[in-house]
Enzyme design. Structure first.
Site, PDB file in Angstrom:
ATOM      1  N   LYS A 110      12.155   4.057  -2.419  1.00 46.61           N
ATOM      2  CA  LYS A 110      11.828   5.308  -3.116  1.00 46.61           C
ATOM      3  C   LYS A 110      13.028   5.802  -3.933  1.00 46.61           C
ATOM      4  O   LYS A 110      12.881   6.271  -5.047  1.00 46.61           O
ATOM      5  CB  LYS A 110      11.373   6.378  -2.118  1.00 46.61           C
ATOM      6  CG  LYS A 110      10.056   5.980  -1.442  1.00 46.61           C
ATOM      7  CD  LYS A 110       9.077   7.121  -1.367  1.00 46.61           C
ATOM      8  CE  LYS A 110       7.681   6.634  -1.036  1.00 46.61           C
ATOM      9  NZ  LYS A 110       7.409   6.491   0.397  1.00 46.61           N
ATOM     10  N   LYS A 189       1.263  -5.918  -5.338  1.00 53.18           N
ATOM     11  CA  LYS A 189       0.615  -5.310  -4.178  1.00 53.18           C
ATOM     12  C   LYS A 189      -0.254  -4.131  -4.647  1.00 53.18           C
ATOM     13  O   LYS A 189       0.217  -3.308  -5.441  1.00 53.18           O
ATOM     14  CB  LYS A 189       1.705  -4.807  -3.218  1.00 53.18           C
ATOM     15  CG  LYS A 189       1.151  -4.012  -2.056  1.00 53.18           C
ATOM     16  CD  LYS A 189       2.215  -3.214  -1.313  1.00 53.18           C
ATOM     17  CE  LYS A 189       1.548  -2.353  -0.259  1.00 53.18           C
ATOM     18  NZ  LYS A 189       1.839  -0.992  -0.175  1.00 53.18           N
ATOM     19  N   LYS A 192      -1.361   2.845  -4.737  1.00 53.34           N
ATOM     20  CA  LYS A 192      -1.624   3.962  -5.658  1.00 53.34           C
ATOM     21  C   LYS A 192      -0.410   4.216  -6.556  1.00 53.34           C
ATOM     22  O   LYS A 192      -0.552   4.672  -7.673  1.00 53.34           O
ATOM     23  CB  LYS A 192      -2.051   5.224  -4.915  1.00 53.34           C
ATOM     24  CG  LYS A 192      -1.029   5.719  -3.938  1.00 53.34           C
ATOM     25  CD  LYS A 192      -1.516   6.927  -3.201  1.00 53.34           C
ATOM     26  CE  LYS A 192      -0.571   7.278  -2.079  1.00 53.34           C
ATOM     27  NZ  LYS A 192      -0.608   6.379  -0.921  1.00 53.34           N
TER      28      LYS A 192
HETATM   29  P1  ADP Z   1      -0.259   2.968  -1.043  1.00 53.69           P
HETATM   30  O1  ADP Z   1       0.588   1.714  -1.151  1.00 53.69           O
HETATM   31  O2  ADP Z   1      -1.409   2.958  -1.989  1.00 53.69           O
HETATM   32  O3  ADP Z   1       0.588   4.208  -1.147  1.00 53.69           O
HETATM   33  P2  ADP Z   1      -0.312   3.582   1.757  1.00 53.69           P
HETATM   34  O4  ADP Z   1       1.144   3.250   1.821  1.00 53.69           O
HETATM   35  O5  ADP Z   1      -0.728   5.004   1.875  1.00 53.69           O
HETATM   36  O6  ADP Z   1      -0.891   2.970   0.401  1.00 53.69           O
HETATM   37  O7  ADP Z   1      -1.060   2.679   2.835  1.00 53.69           O
HETATM   38  C1  ADP Z   1      -1.855   3.107   3.909  1.00 53.69           C
HETATM   39  C2  ADP Z   1      -2.141   1.919   4.803  1.00 53.69           C
HETATM   40  O8  ADP Z   1      -2.810   0.888   4.051  1.00 53.69           O
HETATM   41  C3  ADP Z   1      -0.875   1.278   5.372  1.00 53.69           C
HETATM   42  O9  ADP Z   1      -1.099   0.845   6.715  1.00 53.69           O
HETATM   43  C4  ADP Z   1      -0.641   0.098   4.473  1.00 53.69           C
HETATM   44  O10 ADP Z   1       0.035  -0.941   5.131  1.00 53.69           O
HETATM   45  C5  ADP Z   1      -2.062  -0.315   4.087  1.00 53.69           C
HETATM   46  N1  ADP Z   1      -2.049  -0.893   2.733  1.00 53.69           N
HETATM   47  C6  ADP Z   1      -1.886  -0.210   1.581  1.00 53.69           C
HETATM   48  N2  ADP Z   1      -1.905  -1.053   0.506  1.00 53.69           N
HETATM   49  C7  ADP Z   1      -2.063  -2.293   1.006  1.00 53.69           C
HETATM   50  C8  ADP Z   1      -2.155  -3.583   0.416  1.00 53.69           C
HETATM   51  N3  ADP Z   1      -2.106  -3.767  -0.897  1.00 53.69           N
HETATM   52  N4  ADP Z   1      -2.310  -4.650   1.230  1.00 53.69           N
HETATM   53  C9  ADP Z   1      -2.397  -4.476   2.578  1.00 53.69           C
HETATM   54  N5  ADP Z   1      -2.316  -3.286   3.197  1.00 53.69           N
HETATM   55  C10 ADP Z   1      -2.157  -2.193   2.443  1.00 53.69           C
END
Ligand code: ADP
Ligand code: TRP
Length: 324
Positions: A110, A189, A192
């Site tokens: 970050k 990956k 959002k």
């Molecule tokens: P983002 O990356 O969109 O901010 P979050 O970090 O809020 O998503 O993720 C919430 C949950 O979903 C976590 O447990 C994360 O490991 C899983 N997750 C998010 N994106 C992926 C992805 N592309 N592949 C696998 N798991 C994911």
């Protein structure tokens, strides 16, 4: 076994959340004692907009319920309905070495993205350790990106137990290897923060637009294609049957199949598989009181466990409480 996980209400739910976290978590409820919560305190580290936080909290609740979380079987709640968690977070802060937090990738990433760090962002893993340890779970199902946070939780658990008493249970991360990272429409990956998601609860038309926009290479239709290098196929692997995936791989290798065909099939399966959940989601959206009742009930059940743990924690540390 007790299973616990949390998800931040910091954006709209997408296929990465579904395959990487929500689907495996929901599957576990058949055999385990599951606690799942909406991490709204954590979301404050990145989202400081009252309307959006309320909206995303509701959307995450509706998403889990629409996808099959059963609130009678699973304790489903909002993190903030258990205020003991912030009390524990402070107590754990006092046994957490600074170096442990300074090594965390998510914090370093970050900062590298230019986000000006708050103390909350730095202390994020301690709050996460508190909301894991307070329920004494054995397993924490999360996506690959959360592995380090669970390891930090293990270190804090050891440190607390060595310093005071054997109050906490060691939690183990549970990471589904076949869906370690779900790719987004640009091949990175799905996240959002990259604006490359395919949302879980959007209209078939919106999903079609996103799927058709997926990045592929410029191999002509007739030419053979490498099944290992295609994002569309990576998503088909998660959603189509094993036989169908084998068939697509064979067609890619043979040549004569365009990426457009695979995208169309992906869209068909998206509608077929998520359509029923989307109907339930829309029905829940008409019933905000029902969602509120479910979360309030989950909050009461979770809090009962947390209060018991906190009695043990305060006694172990010498914090004398007059509350009875
Ligand atoms: P983002 O990356 O969109 O901010 P979050 O970090 O809020 O998503 O993720 C919430 C949950 O979903 C976590 O447990 C994360 O490991 C899983 N997750 C998010 N994106 C992926 C992805 N592309 N592949 C696998 N798991 C994911
Ligand atoms: N940090 C997790 C994420 O961004 C969310 C989370 C908060 C969590 N508390 C948790 C996950 C406890 C598992 C257990 O996805």
């Amino acid at each position: 076994m007790r299973v616990l996980s949390g998800i931040q209400p910091s954006g709209r739910l997408h296929l990465g959340n579904y395959f990487g976290a929500m689907r495996p978590q929901i599957e576990l409820q058949a055999e385990h004692d599951c606690f799942y919560f909406i991490a709204n305190y954590h979301a404050l580290t990145s989202l400081q907009d009252r309307g959006l936080l309320e909206q995303f909290t509701r959307e995450v609740a509706m998403g889990y319920l629409a996808l099959g979380l059963d609130p009678r079987r699973t304790v489903f709640f909002r993190q903030s309905d258990v205020p003991e968690v912030t009390e524990l977070s402070w107590i754990l802060s006092c046994v957490t070495p600074m170096g442990l937090l300074q090594r965390c990738h998510s914090y370093k990433d970050k900062i590298a993205q230019g986000i000006s760090p708050s103390h909350g962002l730095f202390a994020y893993p301690v709050l996460q350790a508190a909301d894991i340890l307070i329920y004494k779970p054995n397993l924490v199902p999360v996506g690959q990106d959360q592995k380090q946070h669970i390891e930090v939780t293990q270190d804090i658990q050891t440190k607390f137990n060595q310093t005071y008493a054997e109050v906490f249970v060691r939690p183990e991360p549970l990471i589904g290897s076949e869906v370690a990272v779900v790719p987004g429409v640009d091949g990175r990956k799905m996240s959002k923060s990259y604006d490359n998601t395919i949302e879980l609860f959007c209209t078939p038309k919106q999903a079609r637009k996103r799927i058709m926009s997926m990045l592929t290479d410029s191999t002509p239709v007739e030419a053979p294609k490498d099944p290992a290098k295609c994002n569309v196929l990576a998503l088909l692997r998660l959603i189509a049957s094993r036989e169908e995936v084998a068939d697509w791989e064979e067609r890619y290798r043979r040549g004569g199949t365009g990426y457009g065909e695979a995208k169309k099939r992906l869209h068909e399966l998206y509608v077929e598989i998520l359509g029923p959940a989307q109907e339930r989601y829309n029905a829940l959206a008409q019933n905000p009181d029902e969602i509120e009742d479910i979360l309030a009930d989950g909050g009461r059940r979770a809090r009962a466990v947390a209060m018991q743990t906190m009695e043990e924690v305060r006694t172990a540390c010498g914090i004398i409480s007059t509350k009875k």
